[in-house]
Write a protein that holds these residues in place. Structure first.
Motif, PDB file in Angstrom:
ATOM      1  N   GLN A   1       0.497  -9.676 -37.305  1.00 54.65           N
ATOM      2  CA  GLN A   1      -0.797  -9.015 -37.313  1.00 54.65           C
ATOM      3  C   GLN A   1      -1.499  -9.163 -38.675  1.00 54.65           C
ATOM      4  OE1 GLN A   1       1.091  -6.091 -34.071  1.00 54.65           O
ATOM      5  NE2 GLN A   1      -0.330  -5.043 -35.424  1.00 54.65           N
ATOM      6  N   VAL A   2      -1.128 -10.217 -39.380  1.00 53.95           N
ATOM      7  CA  VAL A   2      -1.779 -10.530 -40.652  1.00 53.95           C
ATOM      8  C   VAL A   2      -2.573 -11.823 -40.492  1.00 53.95           C
ATOM      9  CG1 VAL A   2      -1.445 -11.084 -43.087  1.00 53.95           C
ATOM     10  CG2 VAL A   2       0.034  -9.391 -41.974  1.00 53.95           C
ATOM     11  N   VAL A   3      -3.872 -11.758 -40.777  1.00 48.78           N
ATOM     12  CA  VAL A   3      -4.736 -12.934 -40.750  1.00 48.78           C
ATOM     13  C   VAL A   3      -5.213 -13.150 -42.174  1.00 48.78           C
ATOM     14  CG1 VAL A   3      -6.800 -13.955 -39.700  1.00 48.78           C
ATOM     15  CG2 VAL A   3      -5.475 -12.239 -38.425  1.00 48.78           C
ATOM     16  N   GLY A   4      -5.167 -14.398 -42.646  1.00 52.08           N
ATOM     17  CA  GLY A   4      -5.580 -14.649 -44.022  1.00 52.08           C
ATOM     18  C   GLY A   4      -5.926 -16.103 -44.251  1.00 52.08           C
TER      19      GLY A   4
ATOM     20  N   LYS B   1      -3.766  -1.197 -32.366  1.00 54.32           N
ATOM     21  CA  LYS B   1      -3.012  -2.237 -33.042  1.00 54.32           C
ATOM     22  C   LYS B   1      -3.774  -2.513 -34.335  1.00 54.32           C
ATOM     23  CE  LYS B   1      -0.223  -5.645 -30.570  1.00 54.32           C
ATOM     24  NZ  LYS B   1      -0.215  -6.785 -29.640  1.00 54.32           N
ATOM     25  N   THR B   2      -3.116  -2.396 -35.467  1.00 56.30           N
ATOM     26  CA  THR B   2      -3.793  -2.587 -36.745  1.00 56.30           C
ATOM     27  C   THR B   2      -3.502  -3.986 -37.303  1.00 56.30           C
ATOM     28  OG1 THR B   2      -1.904  -1.498 -37.800  1.00 56.30           O
ATOM     29  CG2 THR B   2      -3.837  -0.150 -37.365  1.00 56.30           C
ATOM     30  N   PHE B   3      -4.558  -4.670 -37.731  1.00 57.68           N
ATOM     31  CA  PHE B   3      -4.452  -6.024 -38.280  1.00 57.68           C
ATOM     32  C   PHE B   3      -5.039  -6.054 -39.691  1.00 57.68           C
ATOM     33  CE2 PHE B   3      -3.414  -8.858 -34.670  1.00 57.68           C
ATOM     34  CZ  PHE B   3      -3.563  -7.981 -33.610  1.00 57.68           C
ATOM     35  N   ILE B   4      -4.466  -6.921 -40.533  1.00 58.08           N
ATOM     36  CA  ILE B   4      -5.123  -7.268 -41.791  1.00 58.08           C
ATOM     37  C   ILE B   4      -5.936  -8.529 -41.548  1.00 58.08           C
ATOM     38  CG2 ILE B   4      -4.721  -8.207 -44.107  1.00 58.08           C
ATOM     39  CD1 ILE B   4      -2.317  -6.352 -44.305  1.00 58.08           C
ATOM     40  N   VAL B   5      -7.177  -8.545 -42.035  1.00 54.75           N
ATOM     41  CA  VAL B   5      -7.997  -9.761 -42.002  1.00 54.75           C
ATOM     42  C   VAL B   5      -8.562  -9.916 -43.410  1.00 54.75           C
ATOM     43  CG1 VAL B   5      -9.987 -10.917 -40.975  1.00 54.75           C
ATOM     44  CG2 VAL B   5      -8.529  -9.457 -39.553  1.00 54.75           C
ATOM     45  N   SER B   6      -7.887 -10.750 -44.199  1.00 60.45           N
ATOM     46  CA  SER B   6      -8.136 -10.801 -45.638  1.00 60.45           C
ATOM     47  C   SER B   6      -8.424 -12.212 -46.116  1.00 60.45           C
ATOM     48  CB  SER B   6      -6.884 -10.273 -46.359  1.00 60.45           C
ATOM     49  OG  SER B   6      -6.945 -10.566 -47.732  1.00 60.45           O
TER      50      SER B   6
ATOM     51  N   ARG C   1       2.293 -11.596 -45.958  1.00 57.48           N
ATOM     52  CA  ARG C   1       3.276 -11.291 -44.908  1.00 57.48           C
ATOM     53  C   ARG C   1       4.631 -10.781 -45.384  1.00 57.48           C
ATOM     54  NH1 ARG C   1       1.875 -16.242 -40.768  1.00 57.48           N
ATOM     55  NH2 ARG C   1       0.713 -14.991 -39.249  1.00 57.48           N
ATOM     56  N   PRO C   2       5.136 -11.266 -46.549  1.00 58.09           N
ATOM     57  CA  PRO C   2       6.468 -10.791 -46.942  1.00 58.09           C
ATOM     58  C   PRO C   2       6.556  -9.287 -47.218  1.00 58.09           C
ATOM     59  CG  PRO C   2       5.943 -12.829 -48.091  1.00 58.09           C
ATOM     60  CD  PRO C   2       4.674 -12.361 -47.415  1.00 58.09           C
ATOM     61  N   TRP C   3       5.447  -8.587 -47.389  1.00 60.43           N
ATOM     62  CA  TRP C   3       5.544  -7.163 -47.754  1.00 60.43           C
ATOM     63  C   TRP C   3       4.658  -6.220 -46.946  1.00 60.43           C
ATOM     64  CZ3 TRP C   3       0.794  -5.577 -49.491  1.00 60.43           C
ATOM     65  CH2 TRP C   3      -0.073  -6.581 -49.976  1.00 60.43           C
ATOM     66  N   THR C   4       3.773  -6.734 -46.092  1.00 60.79           N
ATOM     67  CA  THR C   4       2.835  -5.842 -45.387  1.00 60.79           C
ATOM     68  C   THR C   4       3.520  -4.922 -44.380  1.00 60.79           C
ATOM     69  OG1 THR C   4       2.384  -7.560 -43.751  1.00 60.79           O
ATOM     70  CG2 THR C   4       0.858  -7.374 -45.600  1.00 60.79           C
ATOM     71  N   GLU C   5       4.633  -5.371 -43.802  1.00 63.38           N
ATOM     72  CA  GLU C   5       5.297  -4.528 -42.801  1.00 63.38           C
ATOM     73  C   GLU C   5       5.873  -3.284 -43.474  1.00 63.38           C
ATOM     74  OE1 GLU C   5       8.191  -6.551 -40.336  1.00 63.38           O
ATOM     75  OE2 GLU C   5       7.546  -5.228 -38.712  1.00 63.38           O
ATOM     76  N   LYS C   6       6.538  -3.506 -44.616  1.00 64.85           N
ATOM     77  CA  LYS C   6       7.161  -2.397 -45.327  1.00 64.85           C
ATOM     78  C   LYS C   6       6.100  -1.465 -45.930  1.00 64.85           C
ATOM     79  CE  LYS C   6      10.604  -1.958 -48.950  1.00 64.85           C
ATOM     80  NZ  LYS C   6      11.263  -2.726 -50.019  1.00 64.85           N
TER      81      LYS C   6
END
Lengths: 333, 333
Positions: free
Chosen positions: B208-211, B182-187, B195-200
């Motif tokens: 799966q976006v942490v910020g 499972k891949t996550f962003i931790v930024s 979030r509006p563009w990371t899936e695409k």
């Protein structure tokens, strides 16, 4: 030969009938739900959003379902189980805190007088929670929860707390996941109190648990990094906090939401208002015989008349535990 | 007839050769990585944790990989792209704020003097962020980000910002997911900016976006529930904040972590210290020709000598963009 053939045919028919019956049972994904409006609403909703040809089709990635925990997935009487955990912790820690014999709310608690302890109101409650939930690392707290949940017994049923989960809701969770839903817990309970066991019990992994939290701090202990749990509130995941928690953790709006009390109203509003086919349900505890019967008058899991009226007005489905559920707990016959 | 057969055979052989070559290419999951230590480390790690017979086998549910964003998945020069977004927002909002012509940091910004605007330090920075990121609903902000990210162009390359992602990292994300991760962003970047563009762009869904984040408030507007973005910091997901954010959002420890700067050190420490086979990597921007070359001396994406020394000491793999990456951006030949 003829007789033999007929016998064979009968044998075949019998096997076929058993087979058909087995398939029929296997095909009912919600066997602990009585046939009724609640079950119908669930199945109809799932078909609406999953059939490609449906005008209400929702792509799998957007099939988010959120579940309250206390009173929705597991029982919550005579008091939230996490509070019983805190009481057990006060008893376990008491030998290291002789001063508690003179200090409220601990003095009352240690005498078994919960009501007296809670006379101190929110401040007393907060002190109990912080004393028992903070001051250790996240890894240490996880182990404490694991040990407790594996052994502590419910005062009335004598069962492990993780046995006091609702069989119909376990089936609902599995049914939604089998239809491409991602299932999340969104609970007022402590996030780190739930995560150690939700995967095993509900099939919900830690990253899909949203809850209340205290702050943590990263530091080095003996050359090893740890997160220390601080006695400071971070977030209360209840009432208006639930949509905030959903937005913060999930970043999408649920298309189905399940609760049982006033603390869940905003989560259901938030789910419904996103438009499209949506399913909002409230578990009503109306079964004094098999579980508990409570609602507007209860301090634990309050389901107010106002919320009942709102449910009716908005078309939210109220699940009657008494009428809609064939079985309550997995250990029920 | 014979000649015809031979021709057919040659034709078949040619097709077969093309097929074999295609399969060989298809079988390299990391075609934009040069053969070298970095690529070897990735493949060896994935094999160690995914082969059932391996003593370091990790069950799929625990295969968590976390990625920093700025400078790790996409570029970050001449300044973090989210700051360029904020500058564009200041310009867009200026007509409604005539007072900004006299008021810092806006007056300098509107004259194109970024350096002057930032002379006010952290407070100026915070004012720019809050003015442009708060005061609207979450849905409105999402739309603003979507509109900007779909049209705004990078000042140097003239490309969309979402084109300035690293092709080797896209392959790495896909490779890990194909192996059950499972891949996550931790930024350190804003969670609702990503979030509006990371899936695409990355195949990473919002949950799966942490910020970093500001606070939000649930309220009714015209009978509809909304979350209003408040001008109040909630969480800074950088340095020691990264393990805190990982714990809060994911509730498990990563087994692989990827960063590029001092802000990622604690995430890598936290990943490594959980024991077992672990992979920690740092992207080093050392390619002035194809991207940028910067490190210890840079204010954006600082990779200090101390972190470089730590990486060496701990066995963290430093990825040289110049030597390890065959291609930088998807649009590169």
């Amino acid at each position: 030969m003829k007789a033999h053939s007929n016998l064979s045919l009968l044998g075949f028919a019998a096997v076929a009938l058993v087979f058909v019956a087995t398939v029929a049972r296997a095909q009912d994904p919600l066997p602990s739900w009585n046939e009724g409006l609640a079950k119908k609403a669930i199945v109809a909703f799932v078909e609406r959003v999953t059939k490609t040809a449906s005008p209400d089709f929702v792509p799998p990635a957007e099939r988010i379902a959120t579940f309250d925990n206390d009173g929705t997935l597991w029982a919550e009487q005579p008091i939230y189980f996490q509070f019983l955990f805190a009481l057990d912790r006060v008893k376990a820690l008491a030998p290291q805190h002789p001063e508690w014999n003179e200090k409220e709310p601990f003095a009352s608690l240690l005498k078994g007088d919960v009501k007296g302890a809670l006379a101190g109101g929110e401040r007393a409650m907060l002190e109990i929670v912080m004393t028992t939930h903070a001051g250790m690392t996240t890894a240490e707290f996880e182990q404490i929860v694991k040990d407790w949940i594996a052994t502590a017994k419910h005062p009335k049923t004598g069962r492990l707390y993780t046995e006091m989960v609702y069989q119909p809701m376990l089936e609902l969770l599995a049914y939604l996941r089998a239809n491409g839903f991602k299932t999340f817990i969104v609970s007022g309970g402590g996030i780190e109190f739930m995560r150690p066991w939700t995967e095993k019990v509900y099939g919900i992994p830690p990253e899909q648990v949203v809850g209340s939290s205290i702050k943590t701090k990263y530091e080095m202990q003996g050359g090893k990094p740890v997160l220390v749990r601080l006695p400071e509130l971070n977030f209360i995941d209840d009432k208006t906090g639930k949509p905030v928690g959903i937005n913060s953790h999930i970043g999408r709006r649920p298309i189905a939401a399940f609760g049982n009390s006033d603390g869940d109203q905003q989560m259901l509003e938030w789910t419904q208002a996103s438009g499209g086919a949506r399913l909002m349900m409230l578990v009503h505890h109306d079964d004094a015989e098999r579980e508990w019967a409570y609602g507007a008058e209860s301090k634990i899991g309050t389901l107010s008349d106002a919320l009942m009226a709102e449910a009716k007005k908005q078309g939210w489905v109220v699940i009657s535990m008494k009428n809609d559920w064939k079985r309550i707990f997995p250990f029920d016959k």
